[in-house]
Design an enzyme around this catalytic site. Structure first.
Site, PDB file in Angstrom:
ATOM      1  N   LYS A   1      -4.035   1.120   9.470  1.00  0.00           N
ATOM      2  CA  LYS A   1      -3.702  -0.053   9.219  1.00  0.00           C
ATOM      3  C   LYS A   1      -3.868  -1.258  10.181  1.00  0.00           C
ATOM      4  CE  LYS A   1      -0.271   1.507   5.707  1.00  0.00           C
ATOM      5  NZ  LYS A   1       0.954   2.050   5.641  1.00  0.00           N
TER       6      LYS A   1
ATOM      7  N   GLN B   1       7.041   1.851   7.581  1.00  0.00           N
ATOM      8  CA  GLN B   1       6.298   3.080   7.548  1.00  0.00           C
ATOM      9  C   GLN B   1       7.283   4.234   6.854  1.00  0.00           C
ATOM     10  OE1 GLN B   1       2.816   3.483   7.118  1.00  0.00           O
ATOM     11  NE2 GLN B   1       3.354   5.432   6.139  1.00  0.00           N
TER      12      GLN B   1
ATOM     13  N   ASP C   1       3.952  -4.445   0.875  1.00  0.00           N
ATOM     14  CA  ASP C   1       3.982  -2.967  -0.040  1.00  0.00           C
ATOM     15  C   ASP C   1       4.121  -3.209  -1.074  1.00  0.00           C
ATOM     16  OD1 ASP C   1       2.761  -1.044   1.750  1.00  0.00           O
ATOM     17  OD2 ASP C   1       4.669  -0.590   2.779  1.00  0.00           O
TER      18      ASP C   1
END
Ligand code: NAD
Length: 308
Positions: A67, A111, A134
């Site tokens: 990312k 994460q 997200d």
């Protein structure tokens, strides 16, 4: 007789269209890059994505560095905040709160998975929905379900974009989604049933308790396989002309690769591809689209284009 040969010949020449996620993702990255360059030249603030990484899980490290690299490629600012496994839930929530209030950061991802002593759902819900690129926050999930502008989680958003760019017809089609996870199967089934393009499908969701899965899947015009079982979907389970989106990624040992392992999708490509009209490969299909969708969500967050 001639006609029969002609069709067999055509079938072998035309066969299927390979949905190239790698090339599509590269094209989208170029588009984002152009927008960011324009923002920079106009002295606007460029998008800034922050990622929180707890612990040293190999896969999580790989995802986060992927990312970071993608952010650099498109000219975003990116910040990775690393913590040891020993961080408390309270400390993590405090950091999220600080980022929520930091106007220089547009998007935040935490994460997953988090260590067992931290309540993942609590952390997800602590993220400001306007920075939740997200798309895991219940506010974004809820908005998506009722058709309001929302951050759509990266993998389903990437799949929709592939369908759009390959101009695959979805209206009135029977779509079978295999898997009902919160991050892929469930949102995918809702998005494909919505009154929009891509969408307007009749959707069936199959999962680990589904009976007669083969019979159901054989009726599908579009299959989204997201169950995480290598080569689960085989040629005898699909009808001619089916569109196949393979989300699965299973890493299995291999003596044919340098690394000693190989990635497999949920689809047995060799037997399914000849019966398909469109199919995604693994790797190089859905995977590259996931990161690019996160970038796109971050760009939208920076422009406050989804909601303020
Ligand atoms: P998950 O592991 O959370 O859930 C799997 C789902 O499959 C469950 O809903 C379960 O009911 C269903 N299932 C399991 N066995 C089944 C069976 N025999 N028949 C029918 N249904 C069955 O799933 P996930 O997090 O959505 O991940 C699925 C796969 O997609 C994994 O391989 C994962 O690595 C991959 N994935 C890929 C990307 C990407 O960017 N390409 C992103 C997310 C997940």
């Amino acid at each position: 007789m001639f006609e029969k040969f002609f069709y067999v010949f055509i079938k072998y020449i035309v066969m299927y269209t390979l949905i190239d996620g790698k090339a599509t993702a590269a094209a989208i990255r170029r588009e984002i890059r152009e927008e960011v360059d324009y923002m920079r030249h106009s002295h606007e603030k460029v998008p800034h994505l922050a990622a929180i990484l707890v612990g040293h899980d190999g896969a999580s490290e790989t995802y986060v560095s992927g990312k970071e690299k993608a952010c650099r490629e498109v000219g975003f600012e990116s910040t990775v905040i690393r913590y040891e496994n020993t961080i408390t839930e309270e400390e993590l929530l405090e950091k999220v709160d600080q980022i929520n209030r930091d106007a220089s950061i547009d998007g935040l991802i935490v994460q997953l998975p988090l260590p067992e002593h931290i309540d993942e759902q609590k952390v997800i819900e602590s993220i400001d929905p306007k920075k939740d690129v997200d798309g895991f926050h219940p506010v974004n999930v809820g908005r998506m379900v009722i058709g309001l502008p929302a951050y759509i989680s990266a993998t389903p958003a990437g799949i929709l974009e592939l369908i759009r760019r390959y101009q695959i017809k979805t209206e009135g089609k029977h779509c079978v989604v295999i898997g009902r996870s919160n991050i892929v199967g469930k949102p995918m089934s809702i998005l494909l049933a919505r009154k929009d393009y891509p969408g307007n499908c009749t959707v069936t969701v199959c999962h680990s308790r589904t009976r007669n899965l083969k019979e159901i899947v054989r009726q599908a015009d579009i299959i989204v396989a997201a169950l995480g079982k290598a080569k689960f979907l085989t040629g005898d389970m699909v009808q001619e002309g089916v569109v196949v989106i393979d989300v699965g990624i299973t890493r299995l040992p291999s003596d044919k690769t340098k690394s000693g392992w190989k990635l497999w999708g949920d689809v047995d490509f060799e037997t399914v591809a000849p019966k398909s009209s469109f199919i995604t490969p693994v790797p190089g299909g859905v995977g590259p689209m996931t990161i690019v969708s996160l970038l796109r969500n971050t760009l939208l967050a920076a422009k406050q284009a989804i909601y303020k």
